[in-house]
Design a protein around this motif. Structure first.
Motif, PDB file in Angstrom:
ATOM      1  N   LEU A 190      35.925 -47.610  -0.459  1.00 57.19           N
ATOM      2  CA  LEU A 190      37.129 -48.203  -1.301  1.00 57.19           C
ATOM      3  C   LEU A 190      36.238 -49.698  -1.890  1.00 57.19           C
ATOM      4  O   LEU A 190      35.311 -50.244  -0.815  1.00 57.19           O
ATOM      5  CB  LEU A 190      38.199 -48.835  -0.270  1.00 57.19           C
ATOM      6  N   ASN A 191      36.433 -49.888  -2.989  1.00 55.88           N
ATOM      7  CA  ASN A 191      35.955 -51.300  -3.547  1.00 55.88           C
ATOM      8  C   ASN A 191      36.852 -52.323  -2.852  1.00 55.88           C
ATOM      9  O   ASN A 191      37.875 -52.074  -2.213  1.00 55.88           O
ATOM     10  CB  ASN A 191      35.646 -51.290  -4.752  1.00 55.88           C
ATOM     11  N   ASN A 192      36.442 -53.363  -3.049  1.00 56.40           N
ATOM     12  CA  ASN A 192      37.220 -54.634  -2.322  1.00 56.40           C
ATOM     13  C   ASN A 192      38.610 -54.698  -2.914  1.00 56.40           C
ATOM     14  O   ASN A 192      39.435 -55.095  -2.233  1.00 56.40           O
ATOM     15  CB  ASN A 192      36.256 -55.790  -2.698  1.00 56.40           C
ATOM     16  N   PHE A 193      38.688 -54.517  -4.116  1.00 53.47           N
ATOM     17  CA  PHE A 193      40.214 -54.451  -4.859  1.00 53.47           C
ATOM     18  C   PHE A 193      40.875 -53.487  -4.386  1.00 53.47           C
ATOM     19  O   PHE A 193      42.214 -53.557  -3.912  1.00 53.47           O
ATOM     20  CB  PHE A 193      39.908 -54.108  -6.315  1.00 53.47           C
ATOM     21  N   GLU A 194      40.529 -52.203  -4.264  1.00 55.33           N
ATOM     22  CA  GLU A 194      41.247 -51.218  -3.421  1.00 55.33           C
ATOM     23  C   GLU A 194      41.676 -51.521  -1.999  1.00 55.33           C
ATOM     24  O   GLU A 194      42.693 -51.239  -1.588  1.00 55.33           O
ATOM     25  CB  GLU A 194      40.523 -49.779  -3.472  1.00 55.33           C
ATOM     26  N   LEU A 195      40.559 -52.104  -1.384  1.00 51.93           N
ATOM     27  CA  LEU A 195      40.837 -52.333   0.089  1.00 51.93           C
ATOM     28  C   LEU A 195      41.789 -53.569   0.188  1.00 51.93           C
ATOM     29  O   LEU A 195      42.807 -53.517   1.111  1.00 51.93           O
ATOM     30  CB  LEU A 195      39.449 -52.875   0.789  1.00 51.93           C
TER      31      LEU A 195
ATOM     32  N   THR B 208      52.713 -58.717  -7.091  1.00 50.54           N
ATOM     33  CA  THR B 208      51.157 -58.620  -7.094  1.00 50.54           C
ATOM     34  C   THR B 208      50.686 -57.251  -6.649  1.00 50.54           C
ATOM     35  O   THR B 208      49.979 -56.740  -7.266  1.00 50.54           O
ATOM     36  CB  THR B 208      50.701 -59.699  -6.025  1.00 50.54           C
ATOM     37  N   LEU B 209      51.538 -56.564  -5.691  1.00 45.31           N
ATOM     38  CA  LEU B 209      51.149 -55.344  -5.257  1.00 45.31           C
ATOM     39  C   LEU B 209      51.501 -54.568  -6.598  1.00 45.31           C
ATOM     40  O   LEU B 209      50.821 -53.337  -6.877  1.00 45.31           O
ATOM     41  CB  LEU B 209      52.130 -54.906  -4.171  1.00 45.31           C
ATOM     42  N   VAL B 210      52.482 -54.525  -7.348  1.00 45.58           N
ATOM     43  CA  VAL B 210      53.066 -53.849  -8.476  1.00 45.58           C
ATOM     44  C   VAL B 210      51.857 -53.872  -9.458  1.00 45.58           C
ATOM     45  O   VAL B 210      51.653 -52.750 -10.077  1.00 45.58           O
ATOM     46  CB  VAL B 210      54.480 -53.937  -8.857  1.00 45.58           C
ATOM     47  N   ILE B 211      51.379 -54.883  -9.672  1.00 39.55           N
ATOM     48  CA  ILE B 211      50.336 -55.243 -10.886  1.00 39.55           C
ATOM     49  C   ILE B 211      49.268 -54.505 -10.598  1.00 39.55           C
ATOM     50  O   ILE B 211      48.366 -54.097 -11.367  1.00 39.55           O
ATOM     51  CB  ILE B 211      50.163 -56.877 -10.992  1.00 39.55           C
ATOM     52  N   HIS B 212      48.961 -54.262  -9.245  1.00 47.00           N
ATOM     53  CA  HIS B 212      47.695 -53.524  -8.789  1.00 47.00           C
ATOM     54  C   HIS B 212      47.865 -52.254  -8.471  1.00 47.00           C
ATOM     55  O   HIS B 212      46.986 -51.618  -7.439  1.00 47.00           O
ATOM     56  CB  HIS B 212      46.901 -54.695  -7.704  1.00 47.00           C
ATOM     57  N   LEU B 213      49.057 -51.728  -8.635  1.00 48.65           N
ATOM     58  CA  LEU B 213      49.372 -50.314  -7.951  1.00 48.65           C
ATOM     59  C   LEU B 213      48.194 -49.364  -8.352  1.00 48.65           C
ATOM     60  O   LEU B 213      48.086 -48.343  -7.519  1.00 48.65           O
ATOM     61  CB  LEU B 213      50.658 -49.788  -8.532  1.00 48.65           C
ATOM     62  N   GLN B 214      47.549 -49.454  -9.290  1.00 49.00           N
ATOM     63  CA  GLN B 214      46.631 -48.385  -9.671  1.00 49.00           C
ATOM     64  C   GLN B 214      45.303 -48.568  -8.894  1.00 49.00           C
ATOM     65  O   GLN B 214      44.539 -47.574  -8.710  1.00 49.00           O
ATOM     66  CB  GLN B 214      46.136 -48.777 -11.110  1.00 49.00           C
ATOM     67  N   ARG B 215      45.479 -49.414  -7.958  1.00 50.65           N
ATOM     68  CA  ARG B 215      44.392 -49.527  -6.915  1.00 50.65           C
ATOM     69  C   ARG B 215      44.723 -48.909  -5.358  1.00 50.65           C
ATOM     70  O   ARG B 215      43.948 -49.074  -4.419  1.00 50.65           O
ATOM     71  CB  ARG B 215      43.858 -51.084  -6.644  1.00 50.65           C
ATOM     72  N   ASN B 216      45.975 -48.397  -5.609  1.00 50.90           N
ATOM     73  CA  ASN B 216      46.328 -47.578  -4.231  1.00 50.90           C
ATOM     74  C   ASN B 216      45.542 -46.407  -3.768  1.00 50.90           C
ATOM     75  O   ASN B 216      45.312 -45.661  -4.684  1.00 50.90           O
ATOM     76  CB  ASN B 216      47.984 -47.248  -4.541  1.00 50.90           C
ATOM     77  N   ARG B 217      44.952 -46.530  -2.728  1.00 52.60           N
ATOM     78  CA  ARG B 217      44.106 -45.426  -1.824  1.00 52.60           C
ATOM     79  C   ARG B 217      44.585 -45.454  -0.482  1.00 52.60           C
ATOM     80  O   ARG B 217      45.338 -46.357   0.048  1.00 52.60           O
ATOM     81  CB  ARG B 217      42.764 -45.956  -2.083  1.00 52.60           C
ATOM     82  N   LEU B 218      43.974 -44.376   0.076  1.00 52.36           N
ATOM     83  CA  LEU B 218      44.324 -44.046   1.619  1.00 52.36           C
ATOM     84  C   LEU B 218      45.953 -44.013   1.650  1.00 52.36           C
ATOM     85  O   LEU B 218      46.461 -44.640   2.361  1.00 52.36           O
ATOM     86  CB  LEU B 218      43.762 -45.256   2.550  1.00 52.36           C
ATOM     87  N   CYS B 219      46.683 -43.296   0.893  1.00 51.62           N
ATOM     88  CA  CYS B 219      47.781 -43.021   0.930  1.00 51.62           C
ATOM     89  C   CYS B 219      48.194 -41.674   0.607  1.00 51.62           C
ATOM     90  O   CYS B 219      47.609 -40.915   0.124  1.00 51.62           O
ATOM     91  CB  CYS B 219      48.501 -44.016  -0.317  1.00 51.62           C
ATOM     92  N   LEU B 220      49.532 -41.255   0.779  1.00 47.46           N
ATOM     93  CA  LEU B 220      50.144 -39.842   0.813  1.00 47.46           C
ATOM     94  C   LEU B 220      50.345 -39.653  -0.770  1.00 47.46           C
ATOM     95  O   LEU B 220      50.227 -38.649  -1.062  1.00 47.46           O
ATOM     96  CB  LEU B 220      51.438 -39.654   1.735  1.00 47.46           C
TER      97      LEU B 220
END
Length: 134
Positions: A3-8, A116-128
């Motif tokens: 994960l990059n820092n934004f994804e983490l 803030t989470l919605v704005i960055h939703l494209q960074r969602n990793r480690l998820c179902l």
């Protein structure tokens, strides 16, 4: 997966909000009658009908827990964040009716966090949400 820092940051933020909502629900479930009675007493002087307040207080821990579990798992993350925001909006309405402005301020911070989470939703990793579907 690296994960990059934004994804983490997104994953950690999603987990933090998820655990917060999940724990709100889990802590209230065993003492649901006491929780509901406290909410009814608090809203006794408000313009809301007691039946509506009782129903909301009864459902609230289940909704909080469900939203929290979805966020922890990273399952249906976007709808879970939308549900979280709708819940916070309903809490803002209730707190405003009680004129508990410091509580409204806290709830606004939750809202900003969710936005803030919605704005960055494209960074969602480690998820179902990212599992391939058949």
């Amino acid at each position: 997966m690296k994960l990059n820092n934004f994804e983490l940051a997104f994953v950690l933020g999603r987990l933090l909000l998820g655990v917060n909502f999940l724990m709100h629900g889990l802590v209230r479930l065993p003492k649901l009658p006491v929780f509901r009675a406290g909410i009814l007493k608090e809203f006794a002087a408000s313009p809301l009908p007691p039946g509506l307040v009782s129903a909301f207080a009864t459902v609230l821990p289940f909704v909080e827990g469900g939203i929290g579990l979805l966020l922890v798992l990273g399952l249906l993350t976007r709808p879970a964040l939308m549900a979280a925001m709708l819940l916070i909006i309903s809490l803002v309405v209730g707190s405003s009716l009680l004129e508990k402005w410091s509580l409204v301020g806290d709830q606004l911070l939750y809202g900003l966090y969710i936005i803030t989470l919605v704005i960055h939703l494209q960074r969602n990793r480690l998820c179902l949400d990212r599992l391939p579907t058949s």
